[in-house]
Design an enzyme around this catalytic site. Sequence first.
Site, PDB file in Angstrom:
ATOM      1  N   ARG A 140       0.841  -1.191   0.000  1.00 11.13           N
ATOM      2  CA  ARG A 140       0.000   0.000   0.000  1.00 11.13           C
ATOM      3  C   ARG A 140       0.878   1.244   0.000  1.00 11.13           C
ATOM      4  O   ARG A 140       1.904   1.300   0.689  1.00 11.13           O
ATOM      5  CB  ARG A 140      -0.919   0.024   1.235  1.00 11.13           C
ATOM      6  CG  ARG A 140      -2.030  -1.015   1.187  1.00 11.13           C
ATOM      7  CD  ARG A 140      -3.074  -0.662   0.154  1.00 11.13           C
ATOM      8  NE  ARG A 140      -4.066  -1.722  -0.014  1.00 11.13           N
ATOM      9  CZ  ARG A 140      -5.086  -1.650  -0.841  1.00 11.13           C
ATOM     10  NH1 ARG A 140      -5.243  -0.569  -1.583  1.00 11.13           N
ATOM     11  NH2 ARG A 140      -5.933  -2.636  -0.954  1.00 11.13           N
ATOM     12  N   GLU A 165      -3.234   7.860  -6.845  1.00 12.36           N
ATOM     13  CA  GLU A 165      -3.337   7.078  -8.079  1.00 12.36           C
ATOM     14  C   GLU A 165      -4.490   7.611  -8.925  1.00 12.36           C
ATOM     15  O   GLU A 165      -5.605   7.757  -8.424  1.00 12.36           O
ATOM     16  CB  GLU A 165      -3.556   5.601  -7.748  1.00 12.36           C
ATOM     17  CG  GLU A 165      -2.397   5.002  -6.956  1.00 12.36           C
ATOM     18  CD  GLU A 165      -2.593   3.548  -6.580  1.00 12.36           C
ATOM     19  OE1 GLU A 165      -3.628   2.949  -6.963  1.00 12.36           O
ATOM     20  OE2 GLU A 165      -1.716   2.989  -5.906  1.00 12.36           O
ATOM     21  N   HIS A 168      -0.174  -0.300 -10.112  1.00  7.66           N
ATOM     22  CA  HIS A 168      -1.034  -1.019  -9.157  1.00  7.66           C
ATOM     23  C   HIS A 168      -1.659  -2.263  -9.797  1.00  7.66           C
ATOM     24  O   HIS A 168      -2.869  -2.459  -9.764  1.00  7.66           O
ATOM     25  CB  HIS A 168      -2.133  -0.099  -8.617  1.00  7.66           C
ATOM     26  CG  HIS A 168      -2.670  -0.561  -7.291  1.00  7.66           C
ATOM     27  ND1 HIS A 168      -3.207   0.291  -6.365  1.00  7.66           N
ATOM     28  CD2 HIS A 168      -2.749  -1.805  -6.724  1.00  7.66           C
ATOM     29  CE1 HIS A 168      -3.607  -0.383  -5.300  1.00  7.66           C
ATOM     30  NE2 HIS A 168      -3.331  -1.658  -5.506  1.00  7.66           N
TER      31      HIS A 168
END
Length: 343
Positions: free
Chosen positions: A251, A280, A299
Site C-alpha cells: 500500500r 493514483e 497497481h
Amino acid sequence: MTIRVLAAGDHFVRNDLLAAALRREVPGDLEISELTLPWPVVPFGPVGEVDEASDVEEELIAALRGVEVCVTQMAPLTRRVLDACPDLRLFCVSRGGPVNANLEAATEAGVAVTFAPGRNAVATAEHTLALLLAATRRVPQTHADLAGGVWRGDYYSFDSVGPELEGSTVGLVGYGAIGSRVARMVAGFGAEVLVYDPYVDVPGRVELDELLRRSRFVSLHARATPETTGMIGAEQLALMPRGSVLVNCARGALLDYDALCDALETGHLFGAAVDVFPEEPIPAGSRLLAAPNLVMTPHLAGASKETAMKAASIVAGDVARYVRGERPAHCANPEVNLSARRP
C-alpha cells in the site's frame, strides 16, 4: 425459492466469471442480473464515505432493486445505497479487503459483507520478485536504452551494477499470505530472510530497525492501518545499508515517497520498485516520474487470470454458505444479525 443475485463485475473480475462460479458453487435456483462497472478503464476513487470504489451509486441502486445478494469487486456499498436497497442481505467483495463497503452501516442494516482473502497472493508475490530483480538488474533502463538505439557498456562498471540475491539478506515487512510466499521464493535464490510482523512467530523474526539495518533488500507486505501508515520514512530508509533496494507492492500509505526520492537521488538506495502510490494515478509533476533507478507499475501486482478466477470462486463459496443457512466463511462484519432484515 429463487434468490436474486446481482453480479456487479468489471473488466477484471468479469460478470461471466462471477456467474459461472455462482452456478457452479451455489445450490438452488438463482436469478442473476448483471451490472458492468468501468474499472480499471476508469480508475477507482472515493465514493461517498467509502474508498477505492467505482462511482456508480445511482446505477447500483437501480440494479439492486429487489436483489438479495450482490457479488462485486468495486461497487460502492455506501449508507445511501443501503438505505435505498432494503432487500439486500449479502454483499460479497471479491478482493482482499472490503474497503469499498461501509461496514458500520451494513451491520446496522443487517447486511453481511464478505471478502476474498488470499485471492491475489500468488500473483502479488510473483510480481514482487519481478520488480525486485528488475530494479536490481536495471532491466527497464537498459531495455529503454537499447530500444532507443543506445548501447550502454558503462552499465557494466562496478559502481553501476547491483547486488545478487544469493548470499544477501532480504527483509520482509509483513508475513501474511503474500510475504510468506515471497520468503519461500527468495530463499530459493539462496537469500537469508528476516521478518518484521508483530502478529506471527517465525524463524528470522526481528524488530523493524534491526531488519532495516541488516537487509540488502526490503519488501513491504503490511496492511495499511493507523499503526503502519508512514512506517517507512526518512529515518527508516537511512537505516538501510547504502546500495540496498526497496520494493513496495502493498500500500502506498506505508511509505514516505518524498523520502524515497531523496534516498534514490542521493544514491543511498541503489534502486527501488513500487506498484502502489500515495495518489493514483500519479499526478503530473510528481518527483517519482524523474527519480533515478525507480521501477514503477500501475497497481497491477495482483493482476493475473488466476486471481480473477479465484476471486469469483471465493465469493461464490460464501453465497453458497448463505443459501444453505450457514455463516459466511470470510465475513468482515461477523457481528451482523442476518435475521434482522429477512423478509
